[in-house]
Write an enzyme that holds these catalytic residues in place. Structure first.
Site, PDB file in Angstrom:
ATOM      1  N   LYS A   1     -14.995  -1.144  -4.367  1.00 38.59           N
ATOM      2  CA  LYS A   1     -15.432  -0.540  -3.093  1.00 38.59           C
ATOM      3  C   LYS A   1     -14.600   0.698  -2.791  1.00 38.59           C
ATOM      4  O   LYS A   1     -15.097   1.718  -2.323  1.00 38.59           O
ATOM      5  CB  LYS A   1     -15.320  -1.577  -1.966  1.00 38.59           C
ATOM      6  CG  LYS A   1     -15.881  -1.119  -0.627  1.00 38.59           C
ATOM      7  CD  LYS A   1     -14.895  -0.382   0.259  1.00 38.59           C
ATOM      8  CE  LYS A   1     -15.510  -0.010   1.599  1.00 38.59           C
ATOM      9  NZ  LYS A   1     -14.621   0.813   2.421  1.00 38.59           N
TER      10      LYS A   1
ATOM     11  N   HIS B   1      -2.555   4.909   7.008  1.00 36.71           N
ATOM     12  CA  HIS B   1      -3.638   4.965   8.002  1.00 36.71           C
ATOM     13  C   HIS B   1      -3.077   5.389   9.354  1.00 36.71           C
ATOM     14  O   HIS B   1      -3.631   6.220  10.043  1.00 36.71           O
ATOM     15  CB  HIS B   1      -4.270   3.575   8.180  1.00 36.71           C
ATOM     16  CG  HIS B   1      -5.372   3.293   7.215  1.00 36.71           C
ATOM     17  ND1 HIS B   1      -6.438   4.140   7.038  1.00 36.71           N
ATOM     18  CD2 HIS B   1      -5.593   2.256   6.388  1.00 36.71           C
ATOM     19  CE1 HIS B   1      -7.251   3.630   6.137  1.00 36.71           C
ATOM     20  NE2 HIS B   1      -6.760   2.497   5.714  1.00 36.71           N
TER      21      HIS B   1
HETATM   22  C1  MEV Z   1     -10.766   0.496   1.963  1.00 36.98           C
HETATM   23  O1  MEV Z   1     -11.939   1.142   2.362  1.00 36.98           O
HETATM   24  C2  MEV Z   1     -10.607   0.536   0.464  1.00 36.98           C
HETATM   25  C3  MEV Z   1      -9.468  -0.321  -0.107  1.00 36.98           C
HETATM   26  O2  MEV Z   1      -9.580  -1.646   0.380  1.00 36.98           O
HETATM   27  C4  MEV Z   1      -9.614  -0.293  -1.619  1.00 36.98           C
HETATM   28  C5  MEV Z   1      -8.718  -1.269  -2.346  1.00 36.98           C
HETATM   29  O3  MEV Z   1      -8.335  -2.282  -1.775  1.00 36.98           O
HETATM   30  O4  MEV Z   1      -8.454  -0.982  -3.541  1.00 36.98           O
HETATM   31  C6  MEV Z   1      -8.123   0.197   0.330  1.00 36.98           C
END
Ligand code: MEV
Length: 420
Positions: free
Chosen positions: A261, A374
């Site tokens: 994702k 973030h």
């Molecule tokens: C958040 O949109 C995407 C992540 O969860 C991807 C990951 O965990 O590798 C930070």
């Protein structure tokens, strides 16, 4: 020509200053960028003709990822996405990658698959042979459907037949492989499949039901690799932990879904910005990742110098001609910013962003966690909203985070104090 996508401090500029910089670096003019600078002015008449029952438009923020060098060429990359941190993370990973040469991308060509499902076939194995015996004739019939594509060097290239058992009996599936050049190609291959169906019925003695492309575009792959400097990543331990984070995804589908994702965060943002079909790309990516049990679209290794080498491989059915890419004014502006000449080049860019996005996520997750980043980005946005400009953005953002009070009101107070 974008000489250098390393536009340092881009994030510290005001929106107007960023647009000015974008014009300087790309050589584009006001009229080129107008649709994305003033999305409210996009003509609803245009959108009205794109889908049905139109009443308005849904706008997304459009950011520019910096620092990308792909096959020795610099790109400023437009990304349309609602999620904070994605554009910053991609730019940051691209900055690390360019230190050791940037991204290296190749492709397998723009080959799309169209399926013709045939049922109730007597003696299907003999029917399969009969189809293959007249393959050239079938390819010619397919090509007659799209003389323009053929004129541009594309067209039907091959045909394969698969036979398998299903819940309702044996199916014979005829698959046409079509070079769609700079088009995504859905219309072209669907038209060809429909045109071939009556011939297939005649040859097989069966009944054709579906005639539709496959989004598992396994002959339309893009491969990208990049080397990420171990020091810039934070040292050997971070490199090891990134590999361990990747191994977690390879071992566990629950983690892998999130890992992939994160890759799609970057990929979809560019696919959307350029008016391409992000559902097609999502379907292709996840089905490709699931060929041998669901796995990661990326791989990570350590090179002899201790640096991290990342690679990605996935189907990339994107186009530059036809569809929303040619019609939607913002998509057209984004294509101009990218200065891409072919759909394959666009595919290289999109997959590179996917790799960068994944590396950035794994690095954050394997070190300080993603919330810190973030929060820092959120604080910067809050500082800018409160009216801070230039270096004051970072100064105020740092204070907000330190005070654990990331609010516009507090940012305004700090701004007043600093001005004094
Ligand atoms: C958040 O949109 C995407 C992540 O969860 C991807 C990951 O965990 O590798 C930070």
């Amino acid at each position: 020509m974008v000489e250098d996508s390393k536009v340092s401090g881009f994030y510290k500029l005001t929106r107007e200053e960023r647009v000015k910089k974008l014009k300087e670096v790309t050589g584009l003019g006001d009229e080129d960028l107008e649709p994305l600078v003033n999305p409210g002015k996009v003509d609803l008449e245009v959108l009205d003709h794109m889908i049905e029952n139109v009443v308005g438009a849904m706008t997304l923020p459009l950011g520019i990822a910096t620092n990308f060098k792909i096959n020795e060429k610099d790109y400023l990359i437009p990304m349309a996405i609602e999620e904070p941190s994605v554009v910053a993370a991609a730019s940051n990973a691209a900055r690390i990658a360019r230190n050791l040469g940037g991204f290296v991308a190749t492709d397998t060509g723009p080959l799309m698959i169209a399926q013709i499902q045939t049922v109730e076939v007597p003696a299907p194995y003999a029917a399969k042979n009969r189809i293959i015996e007249v393959k050239e004739e079938l390819l010619q019939l397919a090509n007659e459907q799209d003389p323009i594509l053929v004129r541009f060097g594309g067209g039907a290239r091959d045909l394969r037949v698969r036979i398998f058992d299903s819940k309702v009996g044996v199916m014979l599936v005829c698959e046409l492989i079509v070079d769609t050049r700079d088009a995504m190609g859905a219309n072209a291959v669907n038209t060809m499949a429909e045109a071939l169906a009556p011939r297939i019925e005649k040859i097989t003695g069966g009944r054709v039901i579906l005639r539709i492309l496959s989004n598992l575009a396994e002959y339309r792959l893009v491969r990208v690799r990049a080397t990420f400097d171990k020091e810039l990543l934070g040292g050997a331990e971070v490199v090891n932990d990134i590999i361990t984070a990747w191994a977690f995804a390879e071992a566990d589908p629950y983690r892998c879904a999130t890992h992939n994702k994160g890759i799609m965060n970057g990929i979809d943002a560019v696919v959307i910005a350029t008016g391409n079909d992000f559902r097609a790309i999502e379907a292709g990516a996840h089905s490709y990742a699931a060929r041998e049990g669901y796995g990661s679209l990326t791989k990570y290794e350590i090179d002899p110098n201790g640096n991290l080498v990342g690679s990605i491989e996935l189907p990339m059915a994107v186009g530059l001609v036809g569809g929303a890419t040619k019609v939607h004014p913002v998509a057209r502006a984004c294509v101009k910013i990218l200065r891409v000449k072919t759909a394959l080049e666009l595919g290289h860019i999109i997959a590179s962003v996917g790799l960068a996005q994944n590396l950035a996520a794994l690095r954050a997750l394997a070190s300080e966690g993603i919330q810190k980043g973030h929060m820092a980005l959120h604080a910067r946005n809050v500082a800018a909203t409160a009216g801070a400009r230039g270096d004051m953005v970072d100064t105020i953002a740092e204070r907000l985070v330190k005070e654990k009070n990331v609010k516009v009101e507090r940012a305004k107070e700090l701004l007043e104090q600093l001005k004094k």
